[in-house]
Design an enzyme around this catalytic site. Structure first.
Site, PDB file in Angstrom:
ATOM      1  N   GLY A   9       3.700  -3.968  -1.116  1.00  0.00           N
ATOM      2  CA  GLY A   9       3.036  -2.737  -1.529  1.00  0.00           C
ATOM      3  C   GLY A   9       4.044  -1.608  -1.574  1.00  0.00           C
ATOM      4  O   GLY A   9       5.233  -1.837  -1.797  1.00  0.00           O
ATOM      5  N   CYS A  10       3.586  -0.400  -1.344  1.00  0.00           N
ATOM      6  CA  CYS A  10       4.474   0.770  -1.382  1.00  0.00           C
ATOM      7  C   CYS A  10       5.664   0.550  -0.451  1.00  0.00           C
ATOM      8  O   CYS A  10       5.494   0.267   0.734  1.00  0.00           O
ATOM      9  CB  CYS A  10       3.703   2.022  -0.974  1.00  0.00           C
ATOM     10  SG  CYS A  10       4.740   3.497  -0.878  1.00  0.00           S
ATOM     11  N   PHE A  11       6.858   0.679  -0.990  1.00  0.00           N
ATOM     12  CA  PHE A  11       8.050   0.364  -0.202  1.00  0.00           C
ATOM     13  C   PHE A  11       8.353   1.357   0.905  1.00  0.00           C
ATOM     14  O   PHE A  11       9.094   1.043   1.832  1.00  0.00           O
ATOM     15  CB  PHE A  11       9.274   0.104  -1.072  1.00  0.00           C
ATOM     16  CG  PHE A  11       9.634   1.116  -2.131  1.00  0.00           C
ATOM     17  CD1 PHE A  11       9.249   2.440  -2.086  1.00  0.00           C
ATOM     18  CD2 PHE A  11      10.402   0.702  -3.217  1.00  0.00           C
ATOM     19  CE1 PHE A  11       9.614   3.341  -3.078  1.00  0.00           C
ATOM     20  CE2 PHE A  11      10.787   1.593  -4.221  1.00  0.00           C
ATOM     21  CZ  PHE A  11      10.388   2.917  -4.137  1.00  0.00           C
ATOM     22  N   TRP A  12       7.775   2.539   0.874  1.00  0.00           N
ATOM     23  CA  TRP A  12       8.027   3.514   1.950  1.00  0.00           C
ATOM     24  C   TRP A  12       7.589   2.958   3.299  1.00  0.00           C
ATOM     25  O   TRP A  12       8.321   3.012   4.276  1.00  0.00           O
ATOM     26  CB  TRP A  12       7.285   4.814   1.699  1.00  0.00           C
ATOM     27  CG  TRP A  12       7.665   5.574   0.476  1.00  0.00           C
ATOM     28  CD1 TRP A  12       8.814   5.463  -0.259  1.00  0.00           C
ATOM     29  CD2 TRP A  12       6.884   6.595  -0.159  1.00  0.00           C
ATOM     30  NE1 TRP A  12       8.786   6.337  -1.303  1.00  0.00           N
ATOM     31  CE2 TRP A  12       7.617   7.048  -1.270  1.00  0.00           C
ATOM     32  CE3 TRP A  12       5.642   7.152   0.104  1.00  0.00           C
ATOM     33  CZ2 TRP A  12       7.147   8.055  -2.109  1.00  0.00           C
ATOM     34  CZ3 TRP A  12       5.170   8.154  -0.736  1.00  0.00           C
ATOM     35  CH2 TRP A  12       5.920   8.598  -1.826  1.00  0.00           C
TER      36      TRP A  12
END
Length: 157
Positions: A9-12
């Protein structure tokens, strides 16, 4: 030192979660296994490039094994959902394990088989060799360290 690239998902959030694990030497976020060389964030978000938002990980296997790292990874994703994690939707948010060392493949397959036992639905997490990885723009690197209140689909506490 060993290397692996994980898409969750969102890499952050993936980077922040992984960076807190003992034995992790280096992380960087970027775009994995797509079709365009050196894509921008905007191009990846459009879905045209087929890249996954991913986290490159260098780890010390004398401190953490790949099996342990994958167990932690499984705990932060829903591997039964295609192109979505949390509120994020799109092909760039698919889950994947992209290996650099062919010797890791059997362990990855075994880990995925173990994880299947926890779900009624099939696991759709990709397992593929890393074909390409382009480092994301600097403002994405260590994003949640720079922006502690920033959006994250993973519960980090």
């Amino acid at each position: 030192m060993k290397e692996i690239v994980l898409a969750g998902g969102c890499f952050w959030g993936v980077e922040e979660y992984i960076s807190r694990i003992q034995g992790i030497v280096k992380t960087k976020v970027g775009y994995a296994n797509g079709t365009k060389e050196n894509p921008s964030y905007e191009e990846v978000c459009s879905g045209v490039t087929r890249h996954a938002e991913a986290c490159y990980i260098k780890y010390d296997e004398s401190i953490i094994s790949l099996e342990e790292l994958l167990n932690k990874f499984w705990s932060i994703i829903d591997p039964t959902v295609l192109n979505k994690q949390g509120n994020d939707r799109g092909t760039q948010y698919r889950t994947g394990i992209f290996y650099l060392d062919e010797k890791d493949l059997n362990l990855i397959i075994k880990s995925k088989s173990q994880e299947k036992k926890n779900y009624r639905k099939p696991i759709v997490t990709e397992v593929e060799p890393l074909k390409c990885f382009y480092e994301a723009e600097e403002y994405h690197q260590k994003y949640l360290k720079k922006n502690p209140g920033g959006y994250c689909h993973i519960h980090l506490d």
